[in-house]
Design an enzyme around this catalytic site. Structure first.
Site, PDB file in Angstrom:
ATOM      1  N   GLU A  95       0.829  -1.206   0.000  1.00 15.04           N
ATOM      2  CA  GLU A  95       0.000   0.000   0.000  1.00 15.04           C
ATOM      3  C   GLU A  95       0.864   1.257   0.000  1.00 15.04           C
ATOM      4  OE1 GLU A  95      -2.775  -0.012   3.204  1.00 15.04           O
ATOM      5  OE2 GLU A  95      -3.619  -1.951   2.653  1.00 15.04           O
ATOM      6  N   CYS A 115       4.472  -7.261   7.791  1.00 15.80           N
ATOM      7  CA  CYS A 115       5.298  -6.776   8.891  1.00 15.80           C
ATOM      8  C   CYS A 115       5.396  -7.858   9.963  1.00 15.80           C
ATOM      9  CB  CYS A 115       4.691  -5.508   9.492  1.00 15.80           C
ATOM     10  SG  CYS A 115       5.692  -4.760  10.802  1.00 15.80           S
TER      11      CYS A 115
END
Length: 348
Positions: A95, A115
């Site tokens: 994103e 992440c």
């Protein structure tokens, strides 16, 4: 030679590109020309480099690639914020967000696919970390936003998907590329880097004396609360993190900004405000209060606006410079990682 074996030219700093071009038997000035084509004129094909010898272009075509993300989804908010779901060459998605301010356009970039940090209020981490982004892929986020909007990007925040200091080498090369005068030349003082608090990497970053703004995701002023929100606090508790922040300020002369996501009933009490002021006293640091965006599957909810303002006023009364982050894109899956997760769920 397949694409996985090829050199991605847009990943190379000017020095690295020069070494490669000279290694091909070409004069050094060719490297600067090619760097400008990649990072200033933003070409995506070698044939567009019209001032290069055809023999060199043929070699580059055979040995190299250019990192070019494609726009998979695009959402535009009523306030002008644009959120992109970008697809990379290997099919992974990230994103990127373009935010419009009076002082110019800011792009919030991702630095990893997913992440590994596990913060419990963040959508980015719910599927874990797939891989690091390369320097050219990170730069490609900015170039894609510039091309799509037709507007220059003047500021960058490394606050999208991923932990920038967990991808240290690639992020440092990206910063060198993006601030290079032969490229888009975005100054370090217009760049902010956010970290959840990887202490050894904060110390390593300090030694580079970069003029960027370091933002540390604090979110709580005591270990028990912070660990419940951010597992990284178990590895680097506040007794290690805050001294590292003080060392950073002393080493660089740059003021740190602390990010503090306001979570209802968790970290938004008057007691928490006093603990926070005591924790960072004497640093002259700035606290950025963030009303969290709702995330499906998260146990947390946002503090109401009146409570955020009350918390801000208490901090200021205690001598802490605190502001409330302006909320942008609340009507377009604004929470970081949410658009990527929605796309992944739709594909299953």
């Amino acid at each position: 030679m397949n694409d996985t074996q090829k050199i991605c030219l847009s990943d190379l700093t000017l020095d690295a590109l020069t070494a490669y071009i000279v290694g091909l038997g070409q004069p050094k000035f060719r490297a600067k020309q090619i760097f400008k084509w990649l990072h200033q004129k933003l070409v995506t094909e070698f044939t567009q480099m019209t001032d290069q010898p055809k023999t060199l272009l043929a070699v580059l075509e055979e040995q190299c690639t250019i990192a070019v993300p494609t726009i998979r989804r695009r959402q535009q908010s009523k306030d002008g914020t644009v959120k992109y779901l970008l697809q990379l060459a290997d099919g992974n998605c990230i994103e990127t967000v373009l935010m419009r301010y009076k002082y110019g356009n800011t792009v919030c970039v991702s630095t990893q696919v997913g992440c590994a940090m596990g913060c419990r209020f963040c959508a980015s981490t719910q599927a874990g970390c797939v891989r690091d982004l390369t320097p050219g892929e990170i730069a490609g986020e900015i170039y894609t936003a510039q091309k799509d909007s037709g507007e220059r990007v003047s500021h960058i925040v490394l606050m999208g998907i991923g932990e920038p200091l967990h991808n240290f080498k690639n992020v440092m090369d990206f910063l060198e590329i993006i601030s290079c005068p032969e490229g888009v030349n975005i100054g370090m003082r217009n760049i902010s880097l956010s970290t959840c608090g990887l202490v050894p990497k904060i110390d390593e970053l300090a030694k580079r004396h970069l003029q960027l703004t370091l933002s540390v995701s604090l979110h709580a002023p005591d270990n028990a609360t912070r660990s419940s929100m951010m597992p990284v606090n178990d590895a680097y508790p506040l007794e290690e993190l805050i001294p590292a922040c003080r060392r950073y300020q002393e080493e660089t002369g740059r003021r740190i900004s602390f990010e503090y996501s306001m979570v209802r009933g968790v970290n938004d009490s008057s007691e928490m405000a006093h603990k926070l002021a005591h924790l960072i006293q004497g640093m002259g640091a700035h606290v950025n209060l963030i009303p969290i965006n709702p995330v499906d599957g998260s146990p947390y909810s946002a503090t109401d606006e009146a409570n955020v303002r009350r918390f801000q006023q208490e901090l200021e009364h205690l001598g802490v410079n605190a502001t409330v982050r302006r909320r942008l894109g609340t009507d377009i899956s604004a929470a970081c990682g949410q658009l990527r997760r929605e796309d992944a769920q739709a594909a299953t």
